[in-house]
Design a protein around this motif. Structure first.
Motif, mmCIF file in Angstrom:
data_model
loop_
_atom_site.group_PDB
_atom_site.id
_atom_site.type_symbol
_atom_site.label_atom_id
_atom_site.label_comp_id
_atom_site.label_asym_id
_atom_site.label_seq_id
_atom_site.Cartn_x
_atom_site.Cartn_y
_atom_site.Cartn_z
ATOM 1 N N THR A 87 -4.557 -32.442 45.407
ATOM 2 C CA THR A 87 -3.125 -32.728 45.226
ATOM 3 C C THR A 87 -3.022 -32.750 43.421
ATOM 4 O O THR A 87 -2.225 -32.184 42.903
ATOM 5 N N LEU A 88 -3.789 -33.676 42.951
ATOM 6 C CA LEU A 88 -3.866 -33.782 41.480
ATOM 7 C C LEU A 88 -4.210 -32.300 40.847
ATOM 8 O O LEU A 88 -3.430 -32.205 39.837
ATOM 9 N N MET A 89 -5.042 -31.629 41.396
ATOM 10 C CA MET A 89 -5.236 -30.411 40.755
ATOM 11 C C MET A 89 -3.942 -29.377 40.728
ATOM 12 O O MET A 89 -3.805 -28.682 39.954
ATOM 13 N N GLN A 90 -3.575 -29.531 41.970
ATOM 14 C CA GLN A 90 -2.293 -28.354 42.145
ATOM 15 C C GLN A 90 -1.147 -28.961 41.146
ATOM 16 O O GLN A 90 -0.637 -28.161 40.620
ATOM 17 N N PHE A 95 1.919 -27.911 36.507
ATOM 18 C CA PHE A 95 2.681 -28.566 35.291
ATOM 19 C C PHE A 95 2.347 -27.391 34.078
ATOM 20 O O PHE A 95 2.981 -26.884 33.417
ATOM 21 N N PHE A 96 0.894 -27.028 33.844
ATOM 22 C CA PHE A 96 0.575 -25.740 32.896
ATOM 23 C C PHE A 96 1.243 -24.426 33.174
ATOM 24 O O PHE A 96 1.657 -23.943 32.081
ATOM 25 N N SER A 97 1.464 -24.178 34.623
ATOM 26 C CA SER A 97 1.984 -22.992 34.846
ATOM 27 C C SER A 97 3.495 -23.016 34.119
ATOM 28 O O SER A 97 4.010 -21.845 33.958
ATOM 29 N N SER A 102 4.797 -19.108 33.668
ATOM 30 C CA SER A 102 4.344 -18.210 34.558
ATOM 31 C C SER A 102 5.249 -18.339 36.129
ATOM 32 O O SER A 102 6.173 -19.149 36.325
ATOM 33 N N TRP A 103 5.156 -16.903 36.524
ATOM 34 C CA TRP A 103 5.580 -16.750 37.968
ATOM 35 C C TRP A 103 5.257 -18.027 38.941
ATOM 36 O O TRP A 103 5.825 -18.236 39.892
ATOM 37 N N MET A 108 3.671 -23.505 42.851
ATOM 38 C CA MET A 108 2.914 -24.657 42.804
ATOM 39 C C MET A 108 3.390 -25.939 42.860
ATOM 40 O O MET A 108 3.136 -26.801 43.436
ATOM 41 N N VAL A 109 4.758 -25.920 42.463
ATOM 42 C CA VAL A 109 5.438 -27.042 42.586
ATOM 43 C C VAL A 109 5.766 -27.372 43.938
ATOM 44 O O VAL A 109 5.739 -28.590 44.345
#
Length: 182
Positions: A87-90, A95-97, A102-103, A108-109
């Motif tokens: 979950t933290l990686m997602q 956040f970075f995308s 990015s599309w 991802m959110v």
């Protein structure tokens, strides 16, 4: 080539290890109350450089401060940690995308929100599994404990089995050696 001091050092180390192993106390385990010996402190001594008469310690094993978690609770905890880390990686990717425009940001959110719900479930699963294990295996020692009731039922069953076994042996003894009394 062994010298006299090397042999004496090895003998002393063996005697120390045996003395420590003899001092180990009993500790209650989580598997229904079976007593096991606490791990003794193990010390391995290496011979020092020649001519010094000193020895060096290679490894000192100390007993654990806390007992090991029961298997079901540990499994649930590992599962919860893996889910939380994913979950933290997602969330980081979302956040970075988003910063990059990015599309991939919107999907991802959404998946991060869903993963947060699943991670919360995982943590609650650890808590519930721990409570259930405690209730079933007798860690909770209140009179209304389910574990106490189960132990009482098992004792009652063992008692009746022993009584039936004694009665069967008594009948066999009484009738042994006689074919008929007619």
């Amino acid at each position: 080539m062994n010298t006299k001091s090397d042999t004496e050092t090895a003998t002393k180390a063996g005697k120390k290890a045996q003395a420590r192993a003899g001092r180990g106390g009993a500790d209650r385990d989580g598997d229904g109350g079976a007593a096991t010996r606490a791990p003794a402190e193990v010390e391995v001594e290496l011979p020092a450089p020649r001519g010094t008469g000193l020895s060096r310690r290679l490894w000192v094993e100390e007993p654990a401060i806390r007992r090991r978690m029961p298997d079901p609770v540990r499994t649930a905890a590992v599962r919860a940690v893996i889910i939380a880390s994913l979950t933290l990686m997602q969330a980081m990717v979302a956040f970075f995308s988003t910063l990059a425009g990015s599309w991939l940001a919107f999907p991802m959110v959404l998946s991060s929100v869903a993963s947060t719900v699943v991670a919360t479930w995982g943590v609650l699963d650890v808590w519930v599994t721990r409570q259930v294990w405690n209730q079933r295996n007798g860690v909770v020692s209140v009179p209304s404990s389910t574990a106490r009731q189960l132990r009482r039922e098992r004792r009652r069953a063992r008692r009746t089995a022993r009584a039936a076994e004694r009665d069967g042996a008594r009948i066999r003894r009484r009738g042994a050696g006689r074919l008929s009394e007619a």
